[in-house]
Scaffold this active site. Structure first.
Site, PDB file in Angstrom:
ATOM      1  N   HIS A 131       0.771  -1.175  -0.076  1.00 58.22           N
ATOM      2  CA  HIS A 131       0.008   0.171  -0.012  1.00 58.22           C
ATOM      3  C   HIS A 131       0.929   1.159   0.034  1.00 58.22           C
ATOM      4  O   HIS A 131       1.451   1.643   0.888  1.00 58.22           O
ATOM      5  CB  HIS A 131      -0.971  -0.011   1.142  1.00 58.22           C
ATOM      6  CG  HIS A 131      -1.799  -1.261   1.472  1.00 58.22           C
ATOM      7  ND1 HIS A 131      -2.897  -1.158   0.904  1.00 58.22           N
ATOM      8  CD2 HIS A 131      -1.461  -2.320   1.978  1.00 58.22           C
ATOM      9  CE1 HIS A 131      -3.682  -2.547   1.371  1.00 58.22           C
ATOM     10  NE2 HIS A 131      -2.748  -3.144   1.852  1.00 58.22           N
ATOM     11  N   PHE A 132       1.191   1.819  -1.292  1.00 56.40           N
ATOM     12  CA  PHE A 132       2.003   2.814  -1.032  1.00 56.40           C
ATOM     13  C   PHE A 132       1.440   4.403  -1.247  1.00 56.40           C
ATOM     14  O   PHE A 132       2.070   5.253  -1.485  1.00 56.40           O
ATOM     15  CB  PHE A 132       2.739   2.702  -2.720  1.00 56.40           C
ATOM     16  CG  PHE A 132       3.933   1.763  -2.472  1.00 56.40           C
ATOM     17  CD1 PHE A 132       4.285   1.128  -1.351  1.00 56.40           C
ATOM     18  CD2 PHE A 132       4.617   1.357  -3.626  1.00 56.40           C
ATOM     19  CE1 PHE A 132       5.275  -0.128  -1.125  1.00 56.40           C
ATOM     20  CE2 PHE A 132       5.652   0.324  -3.446  1.00 56.40           C
ATOM     21  CZ  PHE A 132       6.000  -0.139  -2.259  1.00 56.40           C
ATOM     22  N   ASN A 174      -6.588   0.908  -2.235  1.00 53.08           N
ATOM     23  CA  ASN A 174      -7.288   1.856  -1.111  1.00 53.08           C
ATOM     24  C   ASN A 174      -6.598   3.086  -1.324  1.00 53.08           C
ATOM     25  O   ASN A 174      -6.043   3.533  -0.104  1.00 53.08           O
ATOM     26  CB  ASN A 174      -7.373   1.016   0.065  1.00 53.08           C
ATOM     27  CG  ASN A 174      -5.699   0.427   0.542  1.00 53.08           C
ATOM     28  OD1 ASN A 174      -5.367  -0.052  -0.237  1.00 53.08           O
ATOM     29  ND2 ASN A 174      -5.919   0.325   1.988  1.00 53.08           N
ATOM     30  N   HIS A 200      -8.709  -9.991   1.040  1.00 48.90           N
ATOM     31  CA  HIS A 200      -8.338  -9.766   2.541  1.00 48.90           C
ATOM     32  C   HIS A 200      -9.535 -10.328   3.147  1.00 48.90           C
ATOM     33  O   HIS A 200     -10.796  -9.999   3.216  1.00 48.90           O
ATOM     34  CB  HIS A 200      -8.374  -8.308   2.753  1.00 48.90           C
ATOM     35  CG  HIS A 200      -8.165  -8.104   4.044  1.00 48.90           C
ATOM     36  ND1 HIS A 200      -7.201  -7.109   4.461  1.00 48.90           N
ATOM     37  CD2 HIS A 200      -8.777  -8.299   5.187  1.00 48.90           C
ATOM     38  CE1 HIS A 200      -6.968  -7.099   5.905  1.00 48.90           C
ATOM     39  NE2 HIS A 200      -7.995  -7.850   6.477  1.00 48.90           N
ATOM     40  N   ASP A 207       2.805  -6.713   2.646  1.00 47.92           N
ATOM     41  CA  ASP A 207       1.484  -5.826   3.084  1.00 47.92           C
ATOM     42  C   ASP A 207       2.027  -4.590   3.705  1.00 47.92           C
ATOM     43  O   ASP A 207       1.557  -3.927   4.701  1.00 47.92           O
ATOM     44  CB  ASP A 207       0.726  -6.743   4.249  1.00 47.92           C
ATOM     45  CG  ASP A 207      -0.586  -5.633   4.362  1.00 47.92           C
ATOM     46  OD1 ASP A 207      -1.173  -5.273   3.579  1.00 47.92           O
ATOM     47  OD2 ASP A 207      -1.210  -6.064   5.449  1.00 47.92           O
TER      48      ASP A 207
END
Length: 441
Positions: free
Chosen positions: A65-66, A97, A179, A304
């Protein structure tokens, strides 16, 4: 340094068949063109004397998640890619997201454009499923897969009811990555434990039953529609035991270094920095996850990587966000376990490179072989260094593994034949490329 040709000399090379060779690797025009005990290439633009170093395929981190666009105060594609390069990660697959969510062709295109200008390593992106974007998740391209949040999410990306989940599995053939946590159970337990501010309660609220319930549902839908499924960040012993008996051949699963190496004891030492989704579990869960990885029930490793600032993490539970950074530390954490005898270097490389490329149909990645892309990392397995906060290049500025004495740190990281990290120096002028996903775009 961008180079047309590169000669790596005197390295201990992990070959694609799992054997070892002490010798040289020649790279031309971004590809590996020769591997031999000794290569003479006096015209090579750049030479690396890799005496004493181990050459592995670059890590492919399949879940990060960057934070860009919209949450750049936590991380952005440039800083995250610098952390990748320092950690030996040459490619990543990033989650939807962000703000705006990556749920349409336009938002996917925007991310690809941003990465082309900012990322020094290779990149790919998931398209996020919502209750209302069925056409987009089938057609937006290139996407490595569809991300489904069955829990631990709010807003449009929460897809937690069978009437919404079933059409996603029933239509199309693109990989679905879930997820897997059951939202209804989590909400119920939030009420049961309301008012408790000890962050350790997080692991009881989002317990192993919440994880198993969602994983079972995902498997059932995958079996019903013969649909390619990937289960993200497996965290519990009971999920491993269930999958060992019920996982179809077309289903894969991953585990994070955090869930292998950390457990609920971490709350006492690092507090809310230990808070993530799914949560850390018990010592027994650590042991069974390791067993599942070693016996093939779990297919590979992802970090993650989900950074939050120290200020956000200091707000006090339950007002603290869940997530930890990981791309910079995953390879040395796992190689340290290999040197200690917990697993082998060959297994680590398979779990972090080869198996990932296979699962996502990424061509010419994940192995050191003639014709493959020169995505490589040279690591030092002879020396140890205690990880300190000042070492972290991720914008969030911290790691759950601070204070750990690790080996296997990258000395050089090479992306498409270009050196992006060399002995502490990051080459920000180099840019990575969009990954291909053959048959899954």
């Amino acid at each position: 340094m961008s180079v047309n040709s590169l000669l790596i000399r005197h390295a201990r090379i992990l070959l694609a068949d799992g054997s070892w060779l002490t010798g040289d690797v020649l790279v031309r025009d971004e590809r590996i063109v020769e591997i031999a005990a000794e290569i003479t290439a006096n015209d090579a633009t750049k030479q690396i004397d890799a005496t004493g170093l181990v050459l592995l395929p670059g890590v492919i981190d399949p879940q990060v998640h960057f934070r860009e666009p919209g949450l750049e105060h936590k991380e952005d594609l440039a800083t995250a890619s610098y952390a990748c390069a320092k950690g030996g990660v040459t490619s990543f697959l990033e989650m939807p997201n962000t703000k705006p969510l990556t749920t349409t062709q336009a938002t996917l295109d925007d991310k690809l454009d941003r990465a082309s200008r900012k990322s020094i390593v290779n990149y790919g992106f998931f398209i996020g499923a919502t209750p209302a974007n069925q056409p987009d998740i089938r057609t937006a391209s290139p996407a490595c897969g569809i991300k489904v949040f069955m829990g631990s999410m709010h807003g449009d990306l929460l897809v937690d009811t069978i009437d919404v989940l079933e059409p996603i599995f029933a239509q199309g053939d693109r990989l679905i990555a879930v997820h897997a946590e059951d939202r209804a159970r989590i909400e119920q337990r939030k009420q049961e434990f309301a008012g408790i501010t000890d962050p350790a309660i997080h692991s009881q609220i989002q317990d192993d039953i919440a994880a198993l319930t969602a994983t079972k549902l995902a498997i059932q839908l995958s079996e019903k529609y013969q649909r390619r499924l990937h289960i993200l960040h497996l965290s519990t012993a009971i999920e491993v035991e269930y999958l060992r008996e019920h996982k179809p051949a077309w289903v894969t699963a991953e585990v994070t270094p955090q869930h292998l190496m950390l457990n609920t004891d971490a709350y006492a030492t690092i507090g809310t920095l230990a808070q993530m989704n799914p949560p850390l579990r018990s010592h027994r869960d650590n042991e069974v996850l390791w067993a599942g990885l070693l016996d093939g029930t779990i297919d590979f490793i992802a970090t993650d990587h989900a950074p939050h600032t120290l200020e956000e993490k200091a707000k006090g539970y339950p007002n603290t966000p869940s997530g930890m950074p990981g791309v910079q530390t995953s390879l040395p954490v796992m190689l340290t376990q290999a040197v200690a005898g917990k697993c082998t270097i060959e297994q680590v490389s398979n779990w972090m490179s080869t198996a990932v490329a296979k699962a996502y149909n990424i061509p010419n990645k994940g192995a050191i072989a003639i014709g493959y892309d020169a995505d490589l990392v040279l690591v030092d397995l002879e020396n140890y260094h205690t990880l300190e906060r000042k070492d972290i290049v991720s914008k969030c500025g911290w790691s759950p593994f601070e204070g750990w004495n690790l080996t296997g740190y990258p000395v050089y990281t090479i992306v498409n034949g270009n050196i992006v990290y060399e002995k502490g120096e990051i080459r920000s002028e180099i840019k990575g490329k969009a990954l291909r996903f053959d048959g899954n775009t």
